[in-house]
Design an enzyme around this catalytic site. Structure first.
Site, PDB file in Angstrom:
ATOM      1  NE  ARG A 285      -3.798  -0.724   0.047  1.00 26.06           N
ATOM      2  CZ  ARG A 285      -4.267  -0.514  -1.176  1.00 26.06           C
ATOM      3  NH1 ARG A 285      -3.620  -0.971  -2.227  1.00 26.06           N
ATOM      4  NH2 ARG A 285      -5.385   0.173  -1.333  1.00 26.06           N
ATOM      5  CD  GLN A 314      -3.984   2.724  -6.228  1.00 27.87           C
ATOM      6  OE1 GLN A 314      -2.896   2.253  -6.113  1.00 27.87           O
ATOM      7  NE2 GLN A 314      -5.061   1.951  -6.321  1.00 27.87           N
ATOM      8  CG  HIS A 333      -3.259  -1.070  -7.854  1.00 30.92           C
ATOM      9  ND1 HIS A 333      -4.034  -0.765  -6.769  1.00 30.92           N
ATOM     10  CD2 HIS A 333      -2.782  -2.313  -7.622  1.00 30.92           C
ATOM     11  CE1 HIS A 333      -4.021  -1.767  -5.917  1.00 30.92           C
ATOM     12  NE2 HIS A 333      -3.285  -2.728  -6.418  1.00 30.92           N
TER      13      HIS A 333
END
Ligand code: NDP
Length: 392
Positions: A285, A314, A333
């Site tokens: 993370r 994000q 991601h």
């Protein structure tokens, strides 16, 4: 009949693929440790096709519509005018992926009186307010293990590409150059380096296993020690904390959940205790690493490289410093959304839906919240007041 609201990332900019680089995927029946890969009664998709974007629909449309249910798929998930917000009030099921999460906040849950099931097509349900899910008797489930090995492979790739200086060398080729000295002036061998992982769970241990053939010295820290036979098999050195471990390491990889103990762990002080010129790879993370401390350490040379695929927020804005800091190897991601992983989490999502629609128990290992409390994997990995942020 149920209304299923599914939030997926956008199709590729040049359109949904009509052909693929490869014709099929290797067949994998079990994960390390023995858990079986998803076992739905059937699937209506071709493994290896793009399933995680809007047109891929996780391969769910035929299955749901044949049974008389409604499927709504959108990528539009932010703000009160979004399709997600408009469709939510009468949805029975919400599905989304950590790569493009549909945040199920307490406010949104309060506006969804019919909502009974929230599925994470992937691993990590910290985009769901678990306290609110418990209070509203919503079942939360995810496809445990579906992309853990995918992430581990990404970590190994990033370690190698940083240490070998792959990305800048590739850029010289694309730019028409043959600048060998420019390429190799920051290029090293991984062999002989000390590599440590913060956490040795599913991903961390898989990273350690994958690095063994590179003849590196392996270190780890975790809240629990691994069995002595695994330590011996992989030649692992255990350290009681990250602070104890990092001064010994040339490369550190972060594979721990985000929770109060790990949030901001890699700050100026801890990065300052790392060897000068160490590499840091974080696919866990973003908030485990202090954003500006990483940027500073790359500019001073305290870190020789930083890579990962997790950002905060994000999607990251165009001015996020991790886009422009020196010596980084960031990706969006994506580590857990390879086509291989998509086939598993689409099948796992189908398995969870089949169970839920047929009133058959959902596999315990997929459960995060059920019957008004943390359940299954959730009971081990999450807390209700501070979700551990396992999204990935
Ligand atoms: P696991 O639950 O299998 O392993 C996590 C490990 O971290 C456990 O062994 C846990 O110990 C340990 N741990 C927890 N807190 C600490 C701490 N403070 N210091 C050291 N160790 C700690 O998770 P996974 O390996 O599957 O995933 C790890 C993380 O990777 C996830 O939490 C998530 O953030 C991220 N992830 C990222 C993805 C991506 O696409 N980039 C995809 C999937 C996951 P204990 O047994 O005590 O809980």
């Amino acid at each position: 009949m149920a209304k299923v609201l599914c939030v997926l990332y956008d199709d590729p900019v040049d359109g949904y693929p009509t052909s693929y680089a490869r014709d099929d995927l290797p067949r994998i029946d079990h994960y390390p440790g023995g858990q079986t890969t998803p076992t739905p009664h059937g699937v209506d998709f071709t493994p290896g096709h793009l399933l995680g974007s809007v047109s891929g629909e996780l391969g769910l449309r035929r299955f749901l519509e044949d049974r008389g249910h409604t499927l709504v798929v959108t990528s539009d998930k932010e703000g009160p005018d979004s399709v997600f917000d408009r469709e939510l009030p009468d949805a029975d099921v919400v599905i989304s992926q950590p790569f493009w999460p549909a945040y199920l906040s307490a406010e949104r849950i309060a506006r969804a009186p019919r909502l009974k099931l929230a599925v994470t097509a992937g691993i990590g349900s910290d985009h769901v307010d678990l306290d609110a899910a418990i209070a509203h008797d919503i079942t939360v489930a995810e496809v445990t293990y579906c992309n853990s090995i995918s992430v581990a492979e990404h970590v190994v790739m990033m370690i190698l590409s940083l240490v070998r200086n792959y990305l800048p060398a590739h850029q010289w080729v694309r730019d028409g150059g043959w600048n060998i000295a420019d390429c190799v002036a920051r290029s090293y061998d991984v062999e002989g380096m000390h590599v440590g992982t913060v956490a040795a769970g599913r991903i961390g241990l898989a990273v350690l296993r994958r690095l063994t053939p590179f003849d590196v010295r392996l270190h780890y820290t975790d809240r629990h020690r691994l069995p002595a036979e695994i330590e011996a098999e992989l030649g692992l050195t255990y350290h009681p904390s990250a602070a104890d471990m990092v001064p010994h390491c040339d490369v550190v990889t972060v594979n721990a959940p985000l929770h109060p103990e790990t949030e901001g762990l890699f700050d100026d002080a801890l990065i300052g205790q790392m060897r000068r010129g160490a590499y840091l790879v974080n696919t866990a993370r973003a908030k485990i690493c202090d954003r500006d401390a990483v940027d500073r350490a790359l500019r001073t040379g305290q870190l020789a490289g930083y890579a990962g695929d997790v950002w905060f927020p994000q999607p990251a804005g165009p001015d996020h410093p991790w886009r422009s800091m020196p010596h980084h190897g960031m990706t969006p991601h994506i580590s857990g959304s390879s086509l291989s992983a998509q086939a598993r989490y689409a099948a796992g999502t189908r398995e969870i839906l089949e169970s839920w629609l047929d009133d058959v128990p959902i596999r315990d290992e997929y459960l995060i919240v059920d019957k008004g409390g943390l359940a299954g994997t959730g009971a081990h990995s999450y807390s209700t007041t501070a979700p551990k942020g396992r999204a990935g």
